[in-house]
Design a protein around this motif. Structure first.
Motif, PDB file in Angstrom:
ATOM      1  N   PHE A  45      42.268  41.026  26.305  1.00 57.48           N
ATOM      2  CA  PHE A  45      42.298  40.222  27.523  1.00 57.48           C
ATOM      3  C   PHE A  45      41.211  40.677  28.495  1.00 57.48           C
ATOM      4  N   VAL A  46      40.606  39.708  29.167  1.00 54.71           N
ATOM      5  CA  VAL A  46      39.642  40.014  30.222  1.00 54.71           C
ATOM      6  C   VAL A  46      40.421  40.310  31.507  1.00 54.71           C
ATOM      7  N   VAL A  47      40.055  41.387  32.177  1.00 50.39           N
ATOM      8  CA  VAL A  47      40.738  41.801  33.403  1.00 50.39           C
ATOM      9  C   VAL A  47      39.935  41.317  34.612  1.00 50.39           C
ATOM     10  N   GLY A  48      40.641  40.854  35.631  1.00 54.70           N
ATOM     11  CA  GLY A  48      39.976  40.383  36.841  1.00 54.70           C
ATOM     12  C   GLY A  48      40.907  40.364  38.024  1.00 54.70           C
ATOM     13  N   VAL A  51      36.667  36.856  37.345  1.00 50.50           N
ATOM     14  CA  VAL A  51      36.337  37.844  36.319  1.00 50.50           C
ATOM     15  C   VAL A  51      35.917  39.135  37.005  1.00 50.50           C
ATOM     16  N   GLY A  52      36.575  40.232  36.660  1.00 46.80           N
ATOM     17  CA  GLY A  52      36.327  41.501  37.331  1.00 46.80           C
ATOM     18  C   GLY A  52      35.132  42.251  36.786  1.00 46.80           C
ATOM     19  N   LEU A  53      34.512  43.022  37.658  1.00 42.52           N
ATOM     20  CA  LEU A  53      33.417  43.908  37.287  1.00 42.52           C
ATOM     21  C   LEU A  53      33.698  45.296  37.849  1.00 42.52           C
ATOM     22  N   VAL A  54      33.209  46.310  37.161  1.00 44.52           N
ATOM     23  CA  VAL A  54      33.304  47.679  37.668  1.00 44.52           C
ATOM     24  C   VAL A  54      31.944  48.340  37.551  1.00 44.52           C
ATOM     25  N   LYS A  55      31.733  49.330  38.389  1.00 44.43           N
ATOM     26  CA  LYS A  55      30.492  50.101  38.358  1.00 44.43           C
ATOM     27  C   LYS A  55      30.832  51.576  38.245  1.00 44.43           C
ATOM     28  N   PHE A  56      30.095  52.285  37.377  1.00 42.60           N
ATOM     29  CA  PHE A  56      30.332  53.702  37.160  1.00 42.60           C
ATOM     30  C   PHE A  56      29.235  54.525  37.829  1.00 42.60           C
ATOM     31  N   ALA A  57      29.621  55.689  38.324  1.00 39.75           N
ATOM     32  CA  ALA A  57      28.656  56.572  38.967  1.00 39.75           C
ATOM     33  C   ALA A  57      27.584  57.016  37.978  1.00 39.75           C
TER      34      ALA A  57
END
Length: 269
Positions: A125-128, A175-181
């Motif tokens: 599943f796509v998370v958002g 549609v969710g997005l995340v960013k990593f350090a």
């Protein structure tokens, strides 16, 4: 052995030259410890004897790093509005049946028979965001347009550059997005997926957020397109040739050393 590892990485890069959103890797080397034959000395205070440099013999080399390039890949238009490409930083978030989350740049998504937005390759599943709640974009969770019971009842369905799923003019979810350090700290698990580690983002994995949120202000989603591999074939073939030459030279060193030892044995005869 280390040159063989480097060749394996190059071979994997070339094999994935057409893999959606693949990020190429590189291997760097470092020298290892040294045998001290004689230490250096300072010049004599009276000026009678000059200083000398240390005499050291290296004992080989080792793998230094295996890095991943997260540079932007090229655009491949598909015309399918559920194919999504990230222009800029960020990752899509996927969730399996056990609730484990994975991260990907490959937006090969689609709606299944029950109206869930899923990754086509593995059904995750796509998370958002639905309203202000972070959750999977399943049909049970999505905000339905007025008078709609099933996905087939929606007359117009689209996804815009902010990742908003719009059905009959109403926003059903985002549609969710995340960013990593440190994206290079992510663990690769195959299937175009990455797994969170402390090296990538200390303190826990980030929650999905809209592309307009802090840290992703310059990131947009391109519907109807996919990000292709960032492998540079010209560079990979050059690296392959130099790696092969290094392998051959090291192998020749072993052969030559063996021949020298054989000559030493023959002296006794």
């Amino acid at each position: 052995r280390n040159h063989q590892i480097r060749m394996d990485v190059i071979g994997n890069n070339i094999a994935n030259v057409n893999t959606v959103a693949f990020k190429s890797s590189r291997v760097t080397f470092q020298d290892t410890f040294y045998q001290m034959i004689r230490a250096g000395s300072a010049p004599d205070p009276d000026g009678e004897v000059g200083g000398t440099n240390p005499r050291q013999v290296g004992i080989g080399m080792a793998i230094n790093t295996i890095d991943t390039y997260f540079t932007q890949g090229s655009v491949q238009p598909t015309g399918n509005f559920t194919d999504l490409m990230i222009q800029g930083d960020g990752f899509f978030v996927l969730e399996d049946a056990e609730g484990n989350r994975y991260y990907t740049r490959a937006g090969v998504f689609g709606f299944d028979a029950e109206g869930n937005l899923v990754n086509k390759s593995n059904g995750m599943f796509v998370v958002g965001l639905v309203g202000n709640t972070v959750q999977t974009l399943t049909w049970a969770n999505l905000t339905k347009p007025t008078g709609v019971d099933e996905l087939s009842d929606i007359s117009t369905l689209s996804i815009n550059s902010r990742g908003e799923i719009i059905g009959d003019g109403e926003v059903m979810g985002v549609v969710g997005l995340v960013k990593f350090a440190n994206p290079e700290g992510l663990e690769k698990v195959g299937q175009n997926l990455f797994k969170w580690t402390e090296a990538a983002h200390p303190g826990g994995a980030p929650d999905p957020a809209q592309a307009s949120s802090e840290g992703l202000a310059f990131t947009t989603i391109v519907p109807g397109a996919l990000e292709m591999s960032n492998v540079d074939l010209a560079l990979e073939f050059t690296e392959m040739i130099t790696t092969q030459r290094g392998f051959q030279a090291n192998a020749r060193t072993i052969t030559t050393s063996d021949e020298m030892l054989q000559e030493l044995v023959n002296l006794k005869r």
